[in-house]
Design an enzyme around this catalytic site. Structure first.
Site, mmCIF file in Angstrom:
data_model
loop_
_atom_site.group_PDB
_atom_site.id
_atom_site.type_symbol
_atom_site.label_atom_id
_atom_site.label_comp_id
_atom_site.label_asym_id
_atom_site.label_seq_id
_atom_site.Cartn_x
_atom_site.Cartn_y
_atom_site.Cartn_z
ATOM 1 N N GLU A 1 0.820 -1.219 0.000
ATOM 2 C CA GLU A 1 0.000 0.000 0.000
ATOM 3 C C GLU A 1 0.855 1.271 0.000
ATOM 4 O OE1 GLU A 1 -4.162 -1.616 1.899
ATOM 5 O OE2 GLU A 1 -2.794 -0.607 3.257
ATOM 6 N N GLU B 1 -5.722 -8.099 -1.473
ATOM 7 C CA GLU B 1 -6.457 -7.930 -0.226
ATOM 8 C C GLU B 1 -7.904 -7.600 -0.571
ATOM 9 O OE1 GLU B 1 -4.977 -5.372 2.864
ATOM 10 O OE2 GLU B 1 -2.879 -5.832 2.376
#
Length: 473
Positions: free
Chosen positions: A175, A369
């Protein structure tokens, strides 16, 4: 269903949220090791020193360090083709700046990868998943210091060489677009203290350089390596068709979603961020050769997390409801339901996102995810009926399939927290994502024993049929 025959079904974890053994076998302290527990409406607090009476949920995690064989066997029973995990930087280089690795740390992951191979599970390794050694933050200022580029490259190179015959799929930073937000300064970039936008974007630039260097070196060590980027993709819609809302949404999408992907896939800074920097007095210093490094270190595939969507308005009125979310929330979308943690559930948005990403980059995509954090009830007989989780996954996988039918090159899917683990944002265990229940509560009490939820058998069937059987029961 039209998922390709070699589609990579699996699940995802992070070392700091599941391994535990925080000071075992030579491991050093990481930033998450300094994070005390929070709660549903309370973010976690970081302490400069580990307080003897404080509760730090990452210290035990879910004891994956000691139970990895049991957990990987359960993943294999579900039929995993791939297992996404991260390597704790401070387990390999305790302070982050050493020249020689901790052999005990390398040996642990050797055992993990060998166990995966036993079941024909492909490891997908995130090199840095919010696990910066605390010493790098304290002594160097994290990635705000250009020296940290070399420390990361040494770490990545060590992994590439040591595991070159055991790992094919790699991700550099988890991320990475977290660095565009104030809260990303500490957890991602390792910057302690008050937020400073100038410093944060300089640190993010150093992280781009570190990633690009690692990609190039990895390909030199093993040309068969597939090395990707990973972003938290927050799909955003204009709250209304009012032009000002559309422009506000476009501007935020560029900064939060497109910027980091453009740098890592296209190898250069986009015009809109150069304009943003100029307007806000931000000067990102490039050293000689940085532009070439970015061009030479572009990624092979693009991965992202997808949990929810939000709405954006040019002005937010008192009557506009706010909602929570991964990284940040937004204005409530009246057409969507929300989770117990206030995250808006939007399966159709995943199809939209996949098409947007593939249209922009035209390289393989992977969702690494996706999942529903919820409170699970253990019945008297030990069963856990999580129909709400099954419904969440079923609807998202259906939209994934539609995106594949649209022509998107989607190569894999690893739902988050395939086994219950410590929440990164709050430190809770009650916010559960897994197909596998772990007996641990928010205060760290419990047996840590594993048990299967209803979603375990459901996902097992989905994998066995390559997504063809998505029945809710």
């Amino acid at each position: 269903m039209t998922f390709p025959k070699n589609f990579l079904w699996g699940g995802a974890t992070a070392a700091n949220q599941c391994e535990g053994a925080w000071d075992v076998d030579g491991k050093g302290e990481s930033i998450p090791d300094h994070m005390r527990a929070g709660g549903l409406h309370k973010r976690r607090v970081m302490t400069p020193t580990i307080e003897p009476d404080g509760y730090y949920p990452n210290h035990d995690g879910i004891e994956f360090y000691h139970r990895y064989k049991e957990d990987i066997a359960l993943f294999a029973e579900m039929g995993f083709k791939v297992f996404r995990l991260s390597i704790a930087w401070s387990r390999i280089f305790p302070k982050g700046d050493e020249t020689e690795p901790n052999e005990a740390g390398l040996a642990f992951y050797d055992k993990v990868f060998d166990e995966c191979k036993k079941y024909n599970i492909e490891p997908l390794v995130t090199i840095s998943h919010f696990e910066l050694p605390y010493a790098l933050a304290e002594n160097y200022g994290g990635f705000a210091n250009r020296k940290t580029i070399d420390f990361f490259v040494n770490f990545a190179t060590t992994l590439f060489k040591h595991y070159k015959d055991k790992v094919k799929y790699w991700l550099t930073f988890n991320e990475i677009n977290f660095g565009t937000l104030p809260m990303g300064g500490r957890n991602l970039l390792g910057i302690l203290g008050e937020d400073d936008e100038q410093r944060r974007y300089q640190a993010l630039h150093h992280m781009f350089i570190a990633s690009a260097k690692a990609v190039k070196i990895g390909h030199e060590i093993n040309p068969d390596f597939q090395i990707g980027c990973m972003l938290a993709y927050i799909t955003m819609y204009p709250l209304t068709c009012k032009p000002e809302d559309v422009l506000a949404s476009q501007e935020l999408v560029k900064k939060l979603n497109w910027f980091c992907g453009d740098v890592q896939v296209k190898g250069k800074y986009p015009y809109y961020m150069k304009n943003y920097f100029a307007k806000h007095g931000i000067q990102v210093d490039f050293e000689a050769g940085d532009e070439e490094i970015l061009q030479e270190g572009t990624v092979d595939y693009y991965t992202f997390s997808y949990y929810m969507t939000s709405c954006v308005a040019a002005t937010i009125g008192e009557s506009d409801d706010r909602v929570g979310g991964n990284l940040f929330g937004g204005v409530k979308n009246e057409y969507l339901e929300t989770s117990e943690w206030g995250w808006q559930i939007d399966p159709v948005g995943l199809r939209f996102t996949l098409n947007e990403l593939y249209d922009r980059y035209e390289i393989p995509l992977m969702i690494v995810e996706n999942g529903l954090g919820a409170v699970d009830k253990v019945e008297a007989d030990g069963s856990i009926h999580d129909d709400y989780r099954i419904d969440y996954f079923r609807r998202h996988i259906e939209e994934m399939n539609k995106a594949v039918e649209d022509g998107v090159n989607l190569i894999g899917y690893t739902p988050w927290g395939c086994i219950d683990l410590v929440s990164g944002g709050t430190g809770e265990m009650s916010k559960r994502y897994g197909f596998i229940y772990v007996d641990k509560d928010d205060e760290g009490n419990g047996t840590f024993n594993r048990s299967k939820k209803d979603s375990f058998e459901w996902y097992k069937k989905v994998i066995a049929t390559n997504g063809a059987d998505l029945a809710s029961e």
